[in-house]
Design a protein around this motif. Structure first.
Motif, mmCIF file in Angstrom:
data_model
loop_
_atom_site.group_PDB
_atom_site.id
_atom_site.type_symbol
_atom_site.label_atom_id
_atom_site.label_comp_id
_atom_site.label_asym_id
_atom_site.label_seq_id
_atom_site.Cartn_x
_atom_site.Cartn_y
_atom_site.Cartn_z
ATOM 1 N N ALA A 1 0.839 -1.200 0.000
ATOM 2 C CA ALA A 1 0.000 0.000 0.000
ATOM 3 C C ALA A 1 0.878 1.256 0.000
ATOM 4 C CB ALA A 1 -0.930 -0.005 1.209
ATOM 5 N N ALA B 1 2.303 1.771 -3.298
ATOM 6 C CA ALA B 1 1.297 2.246 -4.256
ATOM 7 C C ALA B 1 0.987 3.724 -4.050
ATOM 8 C CB ALA B 1 0.023 1.413 -4.129
ATOM 9 N N ASP C 1 -6.299 0.618 1.013
ATOM 10 C CA ASP C 1 -5.475 1.801 0.768
ATOM 11 C C ASP C 1 -6.097 2.688 -0.291
ATOM 12 O OD1 ASP C 1 -4.365 1.420 -1.982
ATOM 13 O OD2 ASP C 1 -3.391 -0.344 -1.108
ATOM 14 N N GLY D 1 -3.872 1.849 -7.150
ATOM 15 C CA GLY D 1 -4.726 0.785 -7.684
ATOM 16 C C GLY D 1 -4.066 0.040 -8.831
ATOM 17 N N MET D 2 -4.783 -0.940 -9.382
ATOM 18 C CA MET D 2 -4.215 -1.753 -10.476
ATOM 19 C C MET D 2 -5.207 -1.875 -11.620
ATOM 20 S SD MET D 2 -2.411 -4.919 -8.470
ATOM 21 C CE MET D 2 -3.150 -4.812 -6.859
ATOM 22 N N ALA E 1 6.204 -11.660 -10.092
ATOM 23 C CA ALA E 1 5.552 -10.594 -10.855
ATOM 24 C C ALA E 1 5.651 -9.322 -10.039
ATOM 25 C CB ALA E 1 4.082 -10.945 -11.099
ATOM 26 N N LYS F 1 8.057 -3.263 -9.802
ATOM 27 C CA LYS F 1 9.012 -2.387 -9.136
ATOM 28 C C LYS F 1 10.445 -2.486 -9.659
ATOM 29 C CE LYS F 1 5.726 -2.644 -5.498
ATOM 30 N NZ LYS F 1 5.316 -3.206 -4.210
ATOM 31 N N PHE G 1 10.084 -5.696 -4.017
ATOM 32 C CA PHE G 1 10.794 -5.778 -5.294
ATOM 33 C C PHE G 1 10.914 -7.219 -5.760
ATOM 34 C CE2 PHE G 1 13.944 -5.768 -1.916
ATOM 35 C CZ PHE G 1 14.700 -6.886 -2.190
ATOM 36 N N ARG G 2 10.529 -8.163 -4.905
ATOM 37 C CA ARG G 2 10.718 -9.555 -5.289
ATOM 38 C C ARG G 2 9.530 -10.136 -6.033
ATOM 39 N NH1 ARG G 2 14.456 -12.229 -1.805
ATOM 40 N NH2 ARG G 2 15.512 -10.716 -0.515
ATOM 41 N N GLU H 1 7.007 -11.570 -4.735
ATOM 42 C CA GLU H 1 6.684 -12.880 -4.167
ATOM 43 C C GLU H 1 5.532 -12.850 -3.181
ATOM 44 O OE1 GLU H 1 10.679 -15.511 -3.896
ATOM 45 O OE2 GLU H 1 10.509 -13.853 -2.477
ATOM 46 N N LEU I 1 2.354 -11.426 -2.841
ATOM 47 C CA LEU I 1 0.965 -11.778 -3.148
ATOM 48 C C LEU I 1 0.858 -13.231 -3.592
ATOM 49 C CD1 LEU I 1 -0.631 -8.612 -4.769
ATOM 50 C CD2 LEU I 1 -0.638 -9.394 -2.408
ATOM 51 N N ALA I 2 1.805 -13.697 -4.399
ATOM 52 C CA ALA I 2 1.774 -15.097 -4.839
ATOM 53 C C ALA I 2 1.826 -16.026 -3.624
ATOM 54 C CB ALA I 2 2.942 -15.381 -5.770
ATOM 55 N N THR J 1 -6.819 0.127 -3.414
ATOM 56 C CA THR J 1 -6.863 -1.329 -3.344
ATOM 57 C C THR J 1 -7.324 -1.775 -1.968
ATOM 58 O OG1 THR J 1 -5.002 -1.434 -4.866
ATOM 59 C CG2 THR J 1 -5.450 -3.414 -3.591
HETATM 60 P P1 ADP Z 1 6.441 -6.696 -4.882
HETATM 61 O O1 ADP Z 1 5.853 -5.787 -3.875
HETATM 62 O O2 ADP Z 1 7.734 -7.298 -4.440
HETATM 63 O O3 ADP Z 1 6.496 -6.116 -6.226
HETATM 64 P P2 ADP Z 1 4.059 -8.247 -4.427
HETATM 65 O O4 ADP Z 1 3.746 -9.674 -4.634
HETATM 66 O O5 ADP Z 1 3.947 -7.720 -3.058
HETATM 67 O O6 ADP Z 1 5.495 -7.983 -4.998
HETATM 68 O O7 ADP Z 1 3.116 -7.402 -5.371
HETATM 69 C C1 ADP Z 1 3.127 -7.643 -6.753
HETATM 70 C C2 ADP Z 1 2.706 -6.422 -7.531
HETATM 71 O O8 ADP Z 1 1.323 -6.148 -7.307
HETATM 72 C C3 ADP Z 1 3.415 -5.152 -7.124
HETATM 73 O O9 ADP Z 1 4.645 -4.998 -7.807
HETATM 74 C C4 ADP Z 1 2.407 -4.079 -7.495
HETATM 75 O O10 ADP Z 1 2.540 -3.721 -8.828
HETATM 76 C C5 ADP Z 1 1.069 -4.775 -7.331
HETATM 77 N N1 ADP Z 1 0.419 -4.425 -6.052
HETATM 78 C C6 ADP Z 1 0.421 -5.169 -4.920
HETATM 79 N N2 ADP Z 1 -0.271 -4.559 -3.942
HETATM 80 C C7 ADP Z 1 -0.715 -3.383 -4.448
HETATM 81 C C8 ADP Z 1 -1.504 -2.291 -3.929
HETATM 82 N N3 ADP Z 1 -1.949 -2.283 -2.663
HETATM 83 N N4 ADP Z 1 -1.772 -1.259 -4.753
HETATM 84 C C9 ADP Z 1 -1.321 -1.254 -6.027
HETATM 85 N N5 ADP Z 1 -0.574 -2.243 -6.572
HETATM 86 C C10 ADP Z 1 -0.285 -3.309 -5.805
#
Ligand code: ADP
Ligand code: MG
Length: 618
Positions: free
Chosen positions: A36, A39, A60, A64-65, A78, A81, A96-97, A99, A101-102, A144
């Motif tokens: 968050a 973002a 947050d 957004g996405m 994925a 960053k 930056f990894r 990892e 959310l997955a 999000t």
């Molecule tokens: P990382 O943070 O290491 O890039 P994450 O698995 O945490 O990996 O998130 C993957 C991607 O999802 C992020 O790079 C970002 O683009 C998107 N994302 C995740 N959470 C949010 C959020 N709260 N708001 C906007 N984009 C998000």
């Protein structure tokens, strides 16, 4: 023979990998809140149920996405960053990894709802055990919202491994505090089981510290500010007189990322020099801003360690800056300002060979509780014989007092008379015992072979400690009701800790009720404690407890008994009547280990006649 190596199905691989990133609810909270922040949100709400075990929701108002990104975000590796290996050395974001959310989606039931400002409709995705169950367009606020339910629902072994709610909640609060400190301009709120635990309006750093730790911190903070070509440093250190017994309030952030670093910690402590009382830790909240190409944060998945070039220079800058701040606020009047003035000069021209990295030496085999044999050697006559004793005093105790009457001085005779008076009332007491208080600290008593000195505070601590341990075991603590029940407000993490310890604390004789947010009412305290400030008692009890657990790695009850005993014991410097000394000595020798002080040192020491005579013959 057929080939036997197969690729693991994605779901299984994800579950395994998830263990690295998400060990407990607190790790998921950290990842989601950091997302968050990345973002660009300036308002973040965190909603928890069951210390995050059944629900973690982060809402947050960030960027957004898009639909595709929402879907992509759950793929392993994925990330928006970084794009290439070089980017690793220019990282300004928390993640930056790619990892988190997955990993979370592999081990929980997740609902993601997100909308970019420029899109009319948002996206909603349901995903469970890495499997997308549903994806649809929906109306949504900009930003999000992500709901993580039933963490580890499909990995029962891990779920069982989780600790009690108060323990998990404390881990969450630790993470939350760090992120809240690092982002004072972001509004945060935190709800747990329907109660608001934190409400932190956007503020400057000092305000944020006060909102998190309490109003009284206003007077405790000294600003630190330094601008050099290598780093920029800013933040606060606590005044030395408010240093605490635990390290809980020490925070270093490098490019806004919380890190642990023994070397830099040492730099701060060394700036305090002898200003700190023994075994206390000052508060600090320090931010280091450094060119990302000079550091490597890709060291550990949980990312609290960093490697940097110019380590020694950074050490020197921090030390001097903190020192100068303390000096400027009149805390170290004797500082030589001329020398400290130009840190930049110091850094760029001086070699740093003279700065030595801190080393810690310890004996891993040391265990104060294994030292029975040692006690035996030192004071053989004080050991419990193991037989059942009717009187609390060891059978061989009186033999200590077979002193020739002729040796008594006039002053001793005065005491002796009093002793005899006392003995008439309490027959079980050895008639020959003589006790003298020395400097309101020690109790001196002649014994057959010379004399012994008892450290009165250490003795009382030992007595209370053994008593409290027993009460914890038997739930037999007696409570003394207060005339005016006191309400005590703690900070959130102490409150969680208190809830965790409540059954044990009650067993000790505390009569405590929960009373709303972070507040308890103390209606009674252990009968052994008198004239104490409930507020302070609870705070120091918890603090001592944390200290015992983190440093000595003691178990829960031991930590509690120890902490309370150290708090409640009569302190050195207290005058004692003969009656009180007698009682103390009786109780001490009824202990299992009368000679072992809680700090591992001695309670009693003896001087033999021979030693004394030798001194005169020197
Ligand atoms: P990382 O943070 O290491 O890039 P994450 O698995 O945490 O990996 O998130 C993957 C991607 O999802 C992020 O790079 C970002 O683009 C998107 N994302 C995740 N959470 C949010 C959020 N709260 N708001 C906007 N984009 C998000
Ligand atoms: Mg992330």
């Amino acid at each position: 023979m057929p080939d036997i190596i197969q690729l693991l199905p994605d779901a299984v691989a994800n579950q395994i990998a998830a263990g690295e990133v998400v060990q407990r609810p607190a790790s998921a909270v950290k990842e989601l809140v950091e997302n968050a922040i990345d973002a660009g949100a300036d308002k973040i709400q965190l909603i928890l149920r069951d210390a995050g075990k059944s629900l973690i929701q982060v809402i947050d108002n960030g960027g957004g996405m898009s639909l595709t990104d929402a879907r992509m975000s759950f793929e392993r590796h994925a990330t928006s960053k970084i794009r290439k290996a070089d980017d690793l050395f220019a990282i300004r974001t928390m993640g930056f990894r790619g990892e988190a959310l997955a990993s979370i989606a592999a081990i929980a039931q997740v609902e993601l709802k997100t909308r970019r400002h420029e899109d009319e409709l948002g996206t909603r995705i349901f995903i469970e055990g890495s499997e997308v169950l549903k994806q649809e367009a929906c109306s949504a606020d900009t930003g999000t919202s992500i709901c993580v339910k039933n963490l580890f629902y499909n990995t029962p072994a891990r779920r069982n491994f989780l600790k009690s709610n108060p323990v998990e909640m404390r881990h969450i609060l630790d993470e939350f505090q760090r992120i809240a400190l690092a982002n004072p301009k972001v509004f945060f709120s935190l709800y747990h089981d329907g109660q608001e635990v934190y409400h932190l309006p956007a503020a400057i750093l000092k305000q944020r510290i006060i909102h998190l730790f309490g109003n009284n911190y206003n007077q405790r903070l000294v600003p630190v500010e330094e601008d050099t070509t290598i780093i920029k440093l800013h933040g606060f250190v606590g005044k030395p007189e408010f240093a605490r017994k635990t390290r809980g309030e020490q925070f270093f952030f490098v490019n806004n990322r919380f890190i642990r670093d023994a070397y830099l910690n040492h730099a701060v402590l060394s700036a305090f020099e002898e200003l700190l009382p023994d075994e206390t830790y000052p508060l600090y909240v320090l931010f280091i801003d450094i060119d990302p190409s000079k550091i490597d944060i890709n060291v550990h998945p949980t990312k609290t360690e960093i490697k940097y070039q110019d380590e020694k220079a950074i050490y020197a800058i921090i030390r001097s800056a903190v020192k100068r701040s303390l000096g400027r606020y009149n805390i170290t009047p004797s500082l030589d300002f001329d020398q400290e003035n130009s840190i930049e000069h110091l850094v760029t021209t001086k070699p740093f060979e003279e700065i030595v990295a801190p080393t810690i030496s310890f004996n891993p085999d040391f265990n104060p509780f294994n030292s029975e044999s040692k006690i035996e050697r030192e004071i053989p006559f004080l050991r419990n014989t193991g037989e059942y004793r009717k009187s609390p005093i060891p059978a061989n105790w009186d033999t200590l007092y077979e002193i020739s009457k002729k040796e008594t001085t006039l002053q001793q005779q005065v005491y002796e008379e009093k002793t005899i008076v006392a003995d008439e009332q309490e027959v079980s007491r050895p008639a020959e015992r003589q006790l003298f208080q020395v400097h309101s600290r020690f109790i001196l008593s002649p014994i057959k072979s010379g004399f012994m000195l008892i450290n009165q505070q250490a003795a009382h601590e030992r007595i209370l400690y053994e008593r409290f341990l027993q009460q914890l075991q038997n739930h037999s603590g007696v409570s003394q009701q207060s005339l005016f029940p006191q309400s005590v407000t703690l900070n959130s993490s102490d409150f969680e800790l208190l809830k965790e310890l409540l059954p044990d604390i009650r067993a000790l004789g505390f009569d405590i009720r929960e009373f709303g947010k972070n507040t308890v009412v103390v209606e009674g305290i252990p009968a052994d404690l008198s004239n104490v400030d409930e507020n302070k008692l609870l705070e120091t009890l918890l603090e001592g407890y944390k200290n015992n657990q983190s440093i000595l790695k003691l178990d829960k009850r031991d930590s509690l008994a120890r902490s309370l005993a150290r708090n409640a014991a009569t302190k050195s410097g207290t005058k004692m009547s003969l009656e009180e000394m007698n009682l103390l000595v009786d109780q001490l020798f009824a202990c299992q280990m009368p000679n072992l002080a809680l700090n591992g040192k001695l309670v009693i020491t003896t001087f033999t006649l021979n030693e004394l005579l030798e001194r005169f013959e020197k």
